[in-house]
Design an enzyme around this catalytic site. Structure first.
Site, PDB file in Angstrom:
ATOM      1  N   CYS A  31       0.843  -1.202   0.000  1.00  0.00           N
ATOM      2  CA  CYS A  31       0.000   0.000   0.000  1.00  0.00           C
ATOM      3  C   CYS A  31       0.878   1.251   0.000  1.00  0.00           C
ATOM      4  O   CYS A  31       1.724   1.422   0.887  1.00  0.00           O
ATOM      5  CB  CYS A  31      -0.890  -0.027   1.240  1.00  0.00           C
ATOM      6  N   SER A  32       0.669   2.129  -0.956  1.00  0.00           N
ATOM      7  CA  SER A  32       1.491   3.336  -1.040  1.00  0.00           C
ATOM      8  C   SER A  32       1.270   4.256   0.163  1.00  0.00           C
ATOM      9  O   SER A  32       2.219   4.889   0.642  1.00  0.00           O
ATOM     10  CB  SER A  32       1.216   4.088  -2.346  1.00  0.00           C
TER      11      SER A  32
END
Length: 121
Positions: A12-13
């Site tokens: 997940c960024s």
């Protein structure tokens, strides 16, 4: 004991950005990939107990949520949220940051990303 625990999903960024900010903060850090090292119900209840949000906000309302046939009624209480997240950790919002200051703990969901910096300072 770490000053800060990050419940992290490396894919997940937003979670990666929060982790980078946490690493730059100078706090003693513990990173837990909650997908590889899932929390049990008691662990989620401990997070919920110090969370600065409604417990139901910890649950992602995404395709998996729908595929499991879940509704808001299934995650209305802390116990329900803990049960659902223990059984389906991929439904957890990410990241979750837990601050330990020796006296008390506090936790936030690191969304939006702008919420992370004030929590770290």
């Amino acid at each position: 004991m770490a000053d800060l625990t990050v419940l992290h999903n490396p894919r997940c960024s937003t979670s990666r950005a929060a982790l980078a900010a946490a690493e730059a903060s100078g706090l003693n850090l513990k990173v837990r990939n909650y997908l590889k090292e899932p929390l049990d119900e008691a662990g989620w209840l401990a997070v919920i107990d110090v969370l600065d949000a409604d417990p139901s906000e910890l649950v992602r309302r995404d395709k998996t949520f729908d595929e499991l046939g879940l509704s808001d009624d299934d995650v209305a209480s802390a116990d329900q949220v803990a049960r659902v997240l223990a059984a389906h950790p991929a439904l957890a919002q990410r990241p979750v940051l837990i601050r330990h200051d020796g006296v008390r703990e506090r936790a936030i969901i690191g969304r939006p990303p702008a919420a992370v910096a004030p929590f770290l300072s």
